[in-house]
Design a protein around this motif. Structure first.
Motif, PDB file in Angstrom:
ATOM      1  N   ASN A 166      14.634   1.015  46.070  1.00  0.00           N
ATOM      2  CA  ASN A 166      15.867   1.663  45.633  1.00  0.00           C
ATOM      3  C   ASN A 166      15.495   2.996  45.005  1.00  0.00           C
ATOM      4  OD1 ASN A 166      18.295   2.477  44.463  1.00  0.00           O
ATOM      5  ND2 ASN A 166      18.906   0.344  44.019  1.00  0.00           N
ATOM      6  N   ARG A 167      15.785   4.038  45.713  1.00  0.00           N
ATOM      7  CA  ARG A 167      15.396   5.382  45.279  1.00  0.00           C
ATOM      8  C   ARG A 167      16.000   5.755  43.933  1.00  0.00           C
ATOM      9  NH1 ARG A 167      10.908   7.152  46.074  1.00  0.00           N
ATOM     10  NH2 ARG A 167      10.191   6.858  48.207  1.00  0.00           N
ATOM     11  N   LYS A 168      17.210   5.241  43.688  1.00  0.00           N
ATOM     12  CA  LYS A 168      17.895   5.535  42.423  1.00  0.00           C
ATOM     13  C   LYS A 168      17.057   5.110  41.243  1.00  0.00           C
ATOM     14  CE  LYS A 168      22.926   5.574  42.971  1.00  0.00           C
ATOM     15  NZ  LYS A 168      24.094   4.671  42.945  1.00  0.00           N
ATOM     16  N   GLY A 196      20.112  -2.350  41.919  1.00  0.00           N
ATOM     17  CA  GLY A 196      19.458  -1.402  41.036  1.00  0.00           C
ATOM     18  C   GLY A 196      18.742  -2.026  39.854  1.00  0.00           C
ATOM     19  N   ASP A 242      23.558   1.736  52.354  1.00  0.00           N
ATOM     20  CA  ASP A 242      23.287   2.536  51.153  1.00  0.00           C
ATOM     21  C   ASP A 242      22.093   3.441  51.422  1.00  0.00           C
ATOM     22  OD1 ASP A 242      22.763   3.582  48.692  1.00  0.00           O
ATOM     23  OD2 ASP A 242      22.831   1.649  47.608  1.00  0.00           O
ATOM     24  N   GLU A 243      22.314   4.752  51.293  1.00  0.00           N
ATOM     25  CA  GLU A 243      21.227   5.679  51.624  1.00  0.00           C
ATOM     26  C   GLU A 243      20.098   5.667  50.601  1.00  0.00           C
ATOM     27  OE1 GLU A 243      23.500   9.614  49.791  1.00  0.00           O
ATOM     28  OE2 GLU A 243      23.040   9.503  51.935  1.00  0.00           O
ATOM     29  N   ASN A 244      20.351   5.133  49.430  1.00  0.00           N
ATOM     30  CA  ASN A 244      19.310   5.028  48.408  1.00  0.00           C
ATOM     31  C   ASN A 244      18.292   3.928  48.723  1.00  0.00           C
ATOM     32  OD1 ASN A 244      20.131   7.094  46.560  1.00  0.00           O
ATOM     33  ND2 ASN A 244      21.905   5.787  46.104  1.00  0.00           N
ATOM     34  N   ILE A 245      18.681   3.043  49.589  1.00  0.00           N
ATOM     35  CA  ILE A 245      17.797   1.927  49.910  1.00  0.00           C
ATOM     36  C   ILE A 245      16.899   2.330  51.089  1.00  0.00           C
ATOM     37  CG2 ILE A 245      17.672  -0.519  50.580  1.00  0.00           C
ATOM     38  CD1 ILE A 245      19.001  -0.112  47.859  1.00  0.00           C
ATOM     39  N   GLU A 246      15.633   2.145  50.909  1.00  0.00           N
ATOM     40  CA  GLU A 246      14.668   2.461  51.952  1.00  0.00           C
ATOM     41  C   GLU A 246      13.796   1.259  52.237  1.00  0.00           C
ATOM     42  OE1 GLU A 246      12.206   5.845  51.137  1.00  0.00           O
ATOM     43  OE2 GLU A 246      13.978   7.093  50.758  1.00  0.00           O
ATOM     44  N   ASN A 278      11.107   9.574  42.143  1.00  0.00           N
ATOM     45  CA  ASN A 278      10.212  10.233  43.079  1.00  0.00           C
ATOM     46  C   ASN A 278       8.859   9.552  43.239  1.00  0.00           C
ATOM     47  OD1 ASN A 278      11.994  12.251  43.898  1.00  0.00           O
ATOM     48  ND2 ASN A 278      11.598  13.386  41.998  1.00  0.00           N
TER      49      ASN A 278
END
Lengths: 346, 571
Positions: A142-144, A225, A244-248, A148
C-alpha cells in the motif's frame, strides 16, 4: 359407590381423549425434515466472490445442485481425516498442492477430460490431484502507508521504516503464509539453509510483535491501510490492485514460488459422477478463461494466455520446487518458524 | 368389570366422613382434569390450525401468485412471435409495435416485469422500464458465460434463472427469457426481468416470512436476510432444523415449487417464542390445577368433618345406649332433620329410663312381698306338735308346760315382731336356743345338740329365721336307728362369707329324695312339700344373689349336712 360409578363414563371419555391426543401428536411427528441431501457437497478455502459465480454457472449449466461450505484448507483436511472412510464432503476445491499432497490417499483417482490441455508441470501425475489454478506468492504494497520506501523483494522487508508495518499470518493457520515461508527459504538461501533461517529471524524481528491469525487479515489489512506490505498470494492482492491505484503487487526479485491448487474428489463419495463433472467443468477452457479474466487467477491450462494484467512468468525469477520434498518437510519448517518467532516476540 | 366392582366392594366399610371427603375431591379432580385436558387439546389444535395453517396457506398463496405470473410470462414465448424476428432486424416500426405489445402484456401481470429485447450480440435494443436499467456486462459478450450463453445454447427454450449480474442495484432478479432463432441461428433475445422489489410488492398481503429461490436454493427474495447465507443461498442450518409441524424443531417450514421446480417457495416461521409461551401457559394451568387440588384437599377434609360432626354425635349417642349410659341428652343446633332425630332420641331415652325405673321398683316390691310371704311360712306342724305337747305336759308337769309356753311365745314373738329384717347372729342364737329347748322338752334325752359360734362374728347380721327350718329338716330326717338325734350347729367365718352348717348323724336321706331336694333348690319355684329348705334358699338368693344359698349333702348311716352360705355383713 354410586358416585364413583357415575364417573366411569367420564373416565372412559378421558381415556379416549388422551388416546386421541397421543394420536394427534404421533401423526404430527411422522413428518420428516425437509432437508434431503443428494447435492454435491463441496468444501473450499476460496473466497466467496471466487466461489459464487463459478458455482452458480456450474449449477445452471449442469443442473447439479451444490452445497458449498467455506473453510480453511487445514480445517477441511482435518475433518476429512477424522471422518474417513466416510467422506466429510464430496470435493475439496482448493488448497495448495504442497499442503494437500500428504493427504492424497484420501482422494479418488480421476483424470479430467481437460488433462491434455493442462500445462506439463501441472499435469495430474499422481492420478488423484487435479490442478485447478496457479497461485504465486507476492508482496502486496500500500503506497499510501509505505510512501517512497523501495520494496522489490524480501530483503527490503528488513528496512527499519517497515518495522511493525508488515502483515504476515501464522504459517500454520494459512496456506498462503506457508507458501511464503517456503518461498523465503528457497529465495533467501538455497532451500533449508542457515542463511534462509537467519533472514526469517530478521523478518520476525521486523514484525515488531505483530502476527495475524488469518490470511484474509493480511490483504484486507494492507488494503485498509493498516499495513504497508503484506505477504499474500496473487489473486487476493490483484483484486485490490485493480480497484485502488495505491495498491501494488510486487513479485520478489529473489524469486517467486508458484504453487498450484487443485480440485480433489474425496474417496468413497456417493456423488462420484457429479464430482467428476465438477472437475471437468472447473478445468474447462471457458471456466478457466473466466477465472483469469474476472477472478484474477492464473490458469493451469496451456491454451490460455496470461492476460496483460498479470506479470508474465518470463519476466520474473520462478523458483522451481519439488512439491513432494516441500510437503514432507513443511511441518518441521513451520515448527522452526514458530520457535524463531517466539524467541523474537520475547 | 368384576375386578372394579370387587375393589369398590371392599371400600364399603368407609366412614361417612371419608366417603364425603373423597366425593368432594372426586367431583373436583375429575372435572378439572377433564377441563384442563380439553384446554390443552383445544389450544394445541388452535396452535396447529393457526400457525401451521397460516404457514401452509401463505405458501399456497405465494405459489399461486408465482404460478400464475410465471405461466403468464412463459406462455408469451409459446405464441407465434414471428414479428419479433423482424424486430430483431432493427426494423423501427416493428420495434415500436413489439414495445407496445410487451408493455401491455407485462403491466397486466400480477407481478409486473421489466422486459428486455437484445440483438444477437447481446446488445440492448429496448427495455420497458427505464428506471430499472438492464445492463449486460462487457465480459459476457466475450466469454461463453452466464444466462445469455445458455439462452444461445438452447434457442427457443424458456429458461428461468436468478441473477444479480444484469442490474446496477446488485439485487437478485428473476430472469425469464428465451433466444429467438431462424435459419441463420440466434437473432435476438427477449427476457422478462422480475425485480425482487416487484415480487415483494405483489406479496405484500403475506404475513408469514417467505423465501423464494431457484432450484439450487439460491435466494431470489426473502423477507429477511437472516435466512440467506454468504453465498446467497438458504442457510443450511435453517433447512436442517425445520419441519412441517415444528414439534421437534423451532422452525416450521413449508416448501412448494413453481414451473417444474425451477422456482421454490418456502414459508417459514420461528415458533420458539410461541413454544415458550405455550409451555408457560400449560405450566400455569398445571400450577393452578395443583393449587386447586391442595386447596380442595384441605377444604374437603374440613367440610366433610364439619358436616359429619352431627353424625359423629349421633353415633356417640347410640354407642352410649349400647353401653347402657342413658343420662345424656344432646342439644343440637343443626338442621331440622338432625334436630328431629335428637328430639326423638331424647324422648326415647327418657321413656326407656322411666320404664327401667318402673320395672326396678316393681321387681323390688315383688321381692319384698315374696320375702314377707316366705318368712311367714312358719311350719304349722311345729306349732301343732308343741301345743299337743303342752296339753300333755299340763297334766304331768305344769312347770315344764309353763316353760314350754314361755319358749313358744318367745318364738312366736320373734317370728312375728320384725318382719323382713336382719338380726345379729347372737339374737338369732337366742331364738334357736328357745326353739331347741322346746324340742328338748319334746324329745327328752333322745335329742342332743351342740352350738358353736366362732368369735368375732356374733354381731354379724343375717336374715332372721334361716337356721330354724334347717333344724326342722334335721328333726324330720336326722334320727338314727336308735331314735336318737344328734345335732351339731357350727357358725363360722369362711373368707368374707358366713357359713352356717347343721349336721346330724342320723340315717340320712335316701338318694332319690336327696336328688329331688337338690333339684328343688336349683329351681326358682317350689311346688313340693319341702318348703323349709327351699324358702331359706330362695330368700338368700333374693337378698344376696345366686352365689349364696343352701347346699345339702347326705349319706345313708352317716348323716346329713346342710350348709348355708351368706355374705359377711355387720350393718
Amino acid at each position: 359407590m354410586k358416585l364413583i360409578r357415575g364417573f366411569k363414563q367420564v373416565k372412559i371419555l378421558m381415556v379416549f381423549l388422551f388416546l386421541g391426543a397421543l394420536f394427534f401428536f404421533h401423526s404430527c411427528k411422522k413428518e420428516d425434515s425437509l432437508y434431503e441431501d443428494d447435492s454435491l457437497r463441496i468444501c473450499s478455502p476460496h473466497p466467496i466472490e471466487f466461489i459464487k459465480p463459478l458455482i452458480e454457472n456450474f449449477e445452471y449449466e449442469t443442473g447439479i445442485k451444490v452445497q458449498i461450505t467455506q473453510e480453511g484448507t487445514g480445517e477441511i483436511l482435518d475433518k476429512i481425516t477424522k471422518t474417513a472412510p466416510i467422506p466429510y464432503c464430496d470435493i475439496l476445491w482448493g488448497g495448495s498442492l504442497s499442503i494437500v499432497l500428504p493427504f492424497s490417499h484420501f482422494f479418488e483417482h480421476y483424470q479430467s477430460s481437460n488433462e491434455a490441455y493442462i500445462e506439463m508441470q501441472y499435469r495430474n501425475v499422481e492420478g488423484n490431484l487435479t490442478r485447478f489454478t496457479d497461485v504465486p506468492s507476492i508482496l502486496m504494497i500500500n503506497r499510501k502507508v509505505c510512501g517512497n520506501v523501495k520494496i522489490e523483494g524480501y530483503k527490503d522487508l528488513l528496512q527499519e521504516e517497515l518495522k511493525g508495518k508488515i502483515a504476515l499470518c501464522y504459517p500454520e493457520r494459512s496456506s498462503s503464509a506457508t507458501e511464503h515461508l517456503i518461498n523465503i527459504l528457497y529465495a533467501m538461501g538455497n532451500g533449508n539453509c542457515s542463511e534462509s533461517w537467519e533472514f526469517v529471524r530478521q523478518l520476525c524481528k521486523n514484525l515488531d510483535g505483530i502476527i495475524l491469525s488469518s490470511s484474509s487479515q493480511v490483504y484486507q489489512g494492507v488494503a485498509e491501510g493498516k499495513f504497508a506490505v503484506g505477504l499474500t498470494f496473487e489473486d487476493a492482492g490483484a483484486k485490490y490492485a485493480r480497484a485502488d491505484e495505491n495498491i501494488e503487487l510486487v513479485y520478489m526479485e529473489e524469486g517467486v514460488l508458484f504453487t498450484p491448487d487443485g480440485i480433489y474428489v474425496v474417496k468413497n463419495t456417493s456423488n462420484r459422477e457429479k464430482a467428476f463433472a465438477f472437475v471437468d467443468y472447473m478445468t474447462s477452457q471457458k471456466v478457466q478463461m473466466y477465472i483469469v479474466d474476472l477472478l484474477h487467477r492464473r490458469s493451469v491450462r496451456s491454451d490460455i494466455e496470461t492476460p496483460p494484467s498479470f506479470v508474465s512468468k518470463k519476466n520474473m525469477k520462478v523458483i522451481p520446487v519439488q512439491y513432494s520434498f516441500v510437503s514432507e518437510h513443511k511441518q518441521d519448517w513451520i515448527t522452526r518458524f514458530n520457535t524463531i518467532l517466539e524467541e523474537e516476540l520475547r | 368389570m368384576s375386578i372394579t366392582t370387587k375393589l369398590f366392594g371392599e371400600k364399603k366399610a368407609l366412614h361417612f366422613k371419608e366417603e364425603l371427603r373423597r366425593s368432594f375431591v372426586g367431583y373436583a379432580i375429575i372435572p378439572s382434569s377433564f377441563v384442563i385436558l380439553l384446554i390443552v387439546i383445544i389450544s394445541l389444535f388452535q396452535w396447529y390450525t393457526n400457525v401451521i395453517g397460516s404457514v401452509k396457506k401463505d405458501n399456497k398463496l405465494i405459489q399461486s401468485i408465482f404460478d400464475e405470473s410465471v405461466a403468464h410470462y412463459t406462455y408469451f414465448f409459446s405464441k407465434n412471435n414471428t414479428h419479433f424476428i423482424e424486430a430483431f432486424r432493427s426494423d423501427t416500426t416493428s420495434l415500436t409495435n413489439v414495445f407496445n405489445e410487451l408493455y401491455q402484456f407485462t403491466s397486466n401481470n400480477r407481478i409486473p416485469a421489466n422486459f428486455v429485447l437484445l440483438d444477437k450480440n447481446i446488445s440492448l435494443l429496448l427495455q420497458g422500464n427505464l428506471e430499472d436499467t438492464f445492463k449486460v456486462p462487457d465480459y459476457l459478450k466475450l466469454l461463453e458465460w452466464g444466462f445469455f450463453h445458455r439462452l444461445e445454447q438452447n434457442p427457443n427454450t424458456v429458461l428461468i434463472e436468478i441473477s444479480s449480474n444484469y442490474t446496477s442495484s446488485g439485487l437478485e432478479e428473476l430472469l425469464i427469457g428465451s433466444a429467438f432463432s431462424d435459419d441463420t441461428g440466434v437473432v435476438g433475445y427477449l427476457v422478462f426481468v422480475i425485480s425482487s422489489s416487484e415480487a415483494q410488492k405483489a406479496l405484500w398481503t403475506i404475513k408469514t416470512p417467505y423465501i423464494i429461490t431457484d432450484q439450487f436454493e439460491k435466494v431470489f427474495t426473502s423477507t429477511s436476510l437472516f435466512y440467506v447465507n454468504q453465498f446467497g443461498r438458504i442457510r443450511e442450518d435453517i433447512l436442517m432444523n425445520a419441519s412441517q409441524n415444528g414439534f421437534k424443531t423451532d422452525t416450521i417450514l413449508f416448501q412448494s415449487t413453481v414451473y417444474f421446480g425451477k422456482i421454490q417457495i418456502y414459508t417459514i416461521i420461528d415458533i420458539l417464542q410461541l413454544k415458550r409461551a405455550f409451555t408457560s401457559i400449560i405450566g400455569l394451568i398445571f400450577l393452578f390445577f395443583v393449587l386447586l387440588l391442595i386447596t380442595l384437599f384441605f377444604t374437603a377434609t374440613h367440610i366433610a368433618s364439619s358436616k359429619t360432626k352431627t353424625i359423629d354425635i349421633l353415633v356417640e349417642m347410640f354407642k352410649n345406649v349400647e353401653e347402657g349410659i342413658l343420662e345424656y341428652k344432646y342439644a343440637q343446633n343443626t338442621t331440622i332433620e338432625f334436630q328431629t332425630i335428637t328430639e326423638v332420641y331424647n324422648k326415647m331415652i327418657t321413656d326407656i329410663t322411666f320404664l327401667i325405673e318402673k320395672n326396678k321398683q316393681e321387681e323390688k316390691e315383688k321381692v319384698i312381698s315374696e320375702l314377707k310371704h316366705l318368712e311367714l311360712q312358719f311350719n304349722p306342724h311345729f306349732l301343732y306338735n308343741t301345743l299337743e305337747n303342752i296339753k300333755f305336759m299340763v297334766k304331768f308337769d305344769a312347770d315344764l308346760a309353763q316353760k314350754m309356753i314361755v319358749s313358744l311365745s318367745e318364738i312366736l314373738r320373734y317370728s312375728i315382731s320384725q318382719p323382713v329384717s336382719f338380726v345379729s347372729i347372737k339374737e338369732d342364737f337366742n331364738y334357736i336356743q328357745s326353739f331347741l329347748s322346746i324340742l328338748k322338752m319334746r324329745f327328752t334325752n333322745k335329742l342332743t345338740f351342740s352350738i358353736e359360734i366362732f368369735e368375732g362374728i356374733e354381731n354379724a347380721l343375717i336374715p332372721k329365721l334361716i337356721i330354724q327350718p334347717v333344724i326342722e329338716n334335721a328333726v324330720k330326717y336326722g334320727f338314727d336307728d336308735n331314735g336318737n338325734l344328734n345335732l351339731t350347729i357350727v357358725i363360722c367365718k369362711q373368707n368374707e362369707h358366713i357359713s352356717i352348717v347343721v349336721c346330724d348323724k342320723g340315717n340320712g336321706i335316701d338318694e332319690q329324695e336327696l336328688r329331688k331336694i337338690q333339684m328343688i333348690l336349683s329351681s326358682s319355684h317350689n311346688e313340693s312339700i319341702h318348703i323349709g329348705l327351699y324358702n331359706i334358699h330362695r330368700r338368700i338368693q333374693l337378698l344376696y344373689g345366686e352365689n349364696f344359698g343352701v347346699s345339702i349333702e347326705s349319706k345313708k348311716k352317716w348323716g346329713t349336712r346342710v350348709q348355708i352360705l351368706l355374705p359377711l355383713k355387720f350393718y
